[in-house]
Structures are given as C-alpha cells and as structure tokens.
Design a protein around this motif. Sequence first.
Motif, PDB file in Angstrom:
ATOM      1  N   GLY A  49     -31.166   1.340  35.067  1.00  0.00           N
ATOM      2  CA  GLY A  49     -29.749   1.531  35.394  1.00  0.00           C
ATOM      3  C   GLY A  49     -28.850   0.538  34.674  1.00  0.00           C
ATOM      4  N   HIS A  50     -27.581   0.880  34.545  1.00  0.00           N
ATOM      5  CA  HIS A  50     -26.564   0.025  33.916  1.00  0.00           C
ATOM      6  C   HIS A  50     -26.913  -0.317  32.478  1.00  0.00           C
ATOM      7  CE1 HIS A  50     -25.148  -0.177  37.985  1.00  0.00           C
ATOM      8  NE2 HIS A  50     -26.279  -0.735  38.374  1.00  0.00           N
ATOM      9  N   THR A  51     -27.629   0.594  31.797  1.00  0.00           N
ATOM     10  CA  THR A  51     -27.944   0.435  30.372  1.00  0.00           C
ATOM     11  C   THR A  51     -27.712   1.790  29.705  1.00  0.00           C
ATOM     12  OG1 THR A  51     -30.256   1.188  30.402  1.00  0.00           O
ATOM     13  CG2 THR A  51     -29.866  -1.118  31.014  1.00  0.00           C
ATOM     14  N   VAL A  52     -27.801   1.836  28.375  1.00  0.00           N
ATOM     15  CA  VAL A  52     -27.670   3.110  27.661  1.00  0.00           C
ATOM     16  C   VAL A  52     -28.830   4.051  27.998  1.00  0.00           C
ATOM     17  CG1 VAL A  52     -26.318   2.222  25.727  1.00  0.00           C
ATOM     18  CG2 VAL A  52     -28.813   2.148  25.612  1.00  0.00           C
ATOM     19  N   VAL A 113     -47.991  -2.757  31.103  1.00  0.00           N
ATOM     20  CA  VAL A 113     -47.377  -2.414  29.815  1.00  0.00           C
ATOM     21  C   VAL A 113     -46.097  -1.603  30.046  1.00  0.00           C
ATOM     22  CG1 VAL A 113     -47.668  -1.108  27.672  1.00  0.00           C
ATOM     23  CG2 VAL A 113     -49.545  -2.516  28.536  1.00  0.00           C
ATOM     24  N   LEU A 114     -46.165  -0.580  30.903  1.00  0.00           N
ATOM     25  CA  LEU A 114     -44.989   0.266  31.162  1.00  0.00           C
ATOM     26  C   LEU A 114     -43.857  -0.536  31.806  1.00  0.00           C
ATOM     27  CD1 LEU A 114     -46.726   3.536  32.403  1.00  0.00           C
ATOM     28  CD2 LEU A 114     -45.662   3.144  30.170  1.00  0.00           C
ATOM     29  N   VAL A 115     -44.212  -1.382  32.763  1.00  0.00           N
ATOM     30  CA  VAL A 115     -43.200  -2.187  33.449  1.00  0.00           C
ATOM     31  C   VAL A 115     -42.530  -3.145  32.452  1.00  0.00           C
ATOM     32  CG1 VAL A 115     -42.896  -4.010  35.195  1.00  0.00           C
ATOM     33  CG2 VAL A 115     -44.230  -1.955  35.740  1.00  0.00           C
ATOM     34  N   GLU A 116     -43.329  -3.732  31.573  1.00  0.00           N
ATOM     35  CA  GLU A 116     -42.795  -4.659  30.571  1.00  0.00           C
ATOM     36  C   GLU A 116     -41.880  -3.932  29.577  1.00  0.00           C
ATOM     37  OE1 GLU A 116     -42.311  -8.399  28.738  1.00  0.00           O
ATOM     38  OE2 GLU A 116     -43.314  -7.917  30.621  1.00  0.00           O
ATOM     39  N   ILE A 117     -42.281  -2.734  29.149  1.00  0.00           N
ATOM     40  CA  ILE A 117     -41.445  -1.957  28.229  1.00  0.00           C
ATOM     41  C   ILE A 117     -40.096  -1.673  28.886  1.00  0.00           C
ATOM     42  CG2 ILE A 117     -41.142   0.339  27.186  1.00  0.00           C
ATOM     43  CD1 ILE A 117     -44.160   0.282  26.506  1.00  0.00           C
ATOM     44  N   ARG A 118     -40.124  -1.260  30.148  1.00  0.00           N
ATOM     45  CA  ARG A 118     -38.880  -0.943  30.862  1.00  0.00           C
ATOM     46  C   ARG A 118     -37.995  -2.186  30.976  1.00  0.00           C
ATOM     47  NH1 ARG A 118     -36.565  -0.217  36.060  1.00  0.00           N
ATOM     48  NH2 ARG A 118     -35.278   1.672  36.081  1.00  0.00           N
ATOM     49  N   LYS A 119     -38.636  -3.326  31.247  1.00  0.00           N
ATOM     50  CA  LYS A 119     -37.891  -4.589  31.349  1.00  0.00           C
ATOM     51  C   LYS A 119     -37.222  -4.922  30.014  1.00  0.00           C
ATOM     52  CE  LYS A 119     -39.760  -8.729  32.081  1.00  0.00           C
ATOM     53  NZ  LYS A 119     -40.884  -9.520  32.563  1.00  0.00           N
ATOM     54  N   GLU A 120     -37.950  -4.716  28.918  1.00  0.00           N
ATOM     55  CA  GLU A 120     -37.406  -4.967  27.582  1.00  0.00           C
ATOM     56  C   GLU A 120     -36.230  -4.026  27.274  1.00  0.00           C
ATOM     57  OE1 GLU A 120     -37.873  -7.217  25.017  1.00  0.00           O
ATOM     58  OE2 GLU A 120     -38.963  -8.313  26.557  1.00  0.00           O
ATOM     59  N   MET A 121     -36.331  -2.782  27.741  1.00  0.00           N
ATOM     60  CA  MET A 121     -35.240  -1.825  27.512  1.00  0.00           C
ATOM     61  C   MET A 121     -33.956  -2.302  28.190  1.00  0.00           C
ATOM     62  SD  MET A 121     -37.435   1.655  28.092  1.00  0.00           S
ATOM     63  CE  MET A 121     -36.320   2.952  27.560  1.00  0.00           C
ATOM     64  N   ALA A 122     -34.117  -3.033  29.303  1.00  0.00           N
ATOM     65  CA  ALA A 122     -32.962  -3.503  30.068  1.00  0.00           C
ATOM     66  C   ALA A 122     -32.489  -4.881  29.610  1.00  0.00           C
ATOM     67  CB  ALA A 122     -33.319  -3.559  31.560  1.00  0.00           C
ATOM     68  N   SER A 123     -33.201  -5.489  28.661  1.00  0.00           N
ATOM     69  CA  SER A 123     -32.846  -6.846  28.237  1.00  0.00           C
ATOM     70  C   SER A 123     -31.486  -6.854  27.541  1.00  0.00           C
ATOM     71  CB  SER A 123     -33.915  -7.419  27.303  1.00  0.00           C
ATOM     72  OG  SER A 123     -33.809  -6.828  26.027  1.00  0.00           O
ATOM     73  N   PHE A 124     -30.882  -8.008  27.512  1.00  0.00           N
ATOM     74  CA  PHE A 124     -29.533  -8.174  26.964  1.00  0.00           C
ATOM     75  C   PHE A 124     -29.409  -7.586  25.558  1.00  0.00           C
ATOM     76  CE2 PHE A 124     -26.326 -10.604  24.640  1.00  0.00           C
ATOM     77  CZ  PHE A 124     -25.221 -10.344  25.419  1.00  0.00           C
ATOM     78  N   ASN A 125     -30.411  -7.814  24.708  1.00  0.00           N
ATOM     79  CA  ASN A 125     -30.336  -7.356  23.321  1.00  0.00           C
ATOM     80  C   ASN A 125     -30.518  -5.850  23.169  1.00  0.00           C
ATOM     81  OD1 ASN A 125     -29.956  -9.954  22.409  1.00  0.00           O
ATOM     82  ND2 ASN A 125     -32.142 -10.330  22.180  1.00  0.00           N
ATOM     83  N   ASN A 126     -31.151  -5.199  24.144  1.00  0.00           N
ATOM     84  CA  ASN A 126     -31.505  -3.786  23.994  1.00  0.00           C
ATOM     85  C   ASN A 126     -30.712  -2.841  24.888  1.00  0.00           C
ATOM     86  OD1 ASN A 126     -33.490  -4.638  22.212  1.00  0.00           O
ATOM     87  ND2 ASN A 126     -35.020  -4.805  23.808  1.00  0.00           N
ATOM     88  N   ARG A 127     -30.001  -3.372  25.868  1.00  0.00           N
ATOM     89  CA  ARG A 127     -29.383  -2.508  26.892  1.00  0.00           C
ATOM     90  C   ARG A 127     -28.233  -1.662  26.371  1.00  0.00           C
ATOM     91  NH1 ARG A 127     -28.785  -5.568  31.444  1.00  0.00           N
ATOM     92  NH2 ARG A 127     -27.441  -3.966  32.300  1.00  0.00           N
ATOM     93  N   LYS A 128     -27.635  -2.059  25.212  1.00  0.00           N
ATOM     94  CA  LYS A 128     -26.486  -1.303  24.714  1.00  0.00           C
ATOM     95  C   LYS A 128     -26.706  -0.699  23.340  1.00  0.00           C
ATOM     96  CE  LYS A 128     -22.925  -3.376  27.490  1.00  0.00           C
ATOM     97  NZ  LYS A 128     -22.464  -4.672  27.850  1.00  0.00           N
ATOM     98  N   LEU A 129     -27.940  -0.740  22.840  1.00  0.00           N
ATOM     99  CA  LEU A 129     -28.222  -0.185  21.513  1.00  0.00           C
ATOM    100  C   LEU A 129     -27.934   1.313  21.494  1.00  0.00           C
ATOM    101  CD1 LEU A 129     -31.658  -1.839  20.610  1.00  0.00           C
ATOM    102  CD2 LEU A 129     -29.443  -2.321  19.581  1.00  0.00           C
ATOM    103  N   PRO A 130     -27.314   1.821  20.420  1.00  0.00           N
ATOM    104  CA  PRO A 130     -27.080   3.266  20.329  1.00  0.00           C
ATOM    105  C   PRO A 130     -28.413   4.007  20.380  1.00  0.00           C
ATOM    106  CG  PRO A 130     -26.354   2.134  18.311  1.00  0.00           C
ATOM    107  CD  PRO A 130     -26.885   1.093  19.239  1.00  0.00           C
TER     108      PRO A 130
END
Length: 138
Positions: A49-52, A113-130
Amino acid sequence: MAKVPRNFRLLEELEKGEKGIGDGSCSYGLEDGDDIMMSNWNGTIIGPGHTVHENRIYSLKITCGNSYPDTPPEVQFLSRVNVPFVNPVNGKVDPSKLPVLAQWSRAYSIESVLVEIRKEMASFNNRKLPQPPEGSMF
C-alpha cells in the motif's frame, strides 16, 4: 544440528504455504501438485500500500534446485515490474541485488524471499518508480 533433508523441508514449506502466511500479502504453492521433486513453485505478491505497486498482483515463478535449501531458489517475475533487482528483459531476480538471496542461509525459505521482495518494493528508492501497465507479463 542435523540437516533436514530437502524434501522434508519443502513439504514443510508447502504445508505452510497452503495455510497462508501472515496478512495474505504473499502466497506460494507448488506449480504442479504431482511434482514429487517439489522444484517448481508459483508465488504471488500483493503490491504494498501507499506505493506505485498498491492493489497490483504480481505473479512469480520460484525454482528450488537440487541443492535447495543449501543454495537459494531462482526467482523470476512473470508479471512485469520495474525494480532494480529484477532483470527488465526476462523478469529474473538478480540474487546479487537482493540481500535475502545474496546472503542466503538455510534458515531462509520461499516465504522469506517473497516477504523480502515485497519489503524492497515498498522501500524509499522503489516505492515511486514508474511501472509497466498493470497486467503486463514478461
């Protein structure tokens, strides 16, 4: 400490995956119930949530080789996604760019692995990538 054999370990993970994990944002199971080697798995990540990625459903393919869990599984996105640790051509997760795979330990699992990937998707650097259009696949 005794090492749990690969198939016992994967059976344990299968049971856990079938029960559902945590808040339901990540799930996984065998691609084919008749796969006695338990090598090919499907995974699903609901975008944080709250990400792209919010409200998107990402499908992944997870392959546990013969030396799993001593070596990490191979992970590949089937759904198109734009994050630095995923190859933009084929959807393969680059193990050197995802800490859980780069510093793999037997204690980790498909779930971690899945939980870590999801966490990375929500990280500051990745949350707004097109992102590619929703529903597009590799």
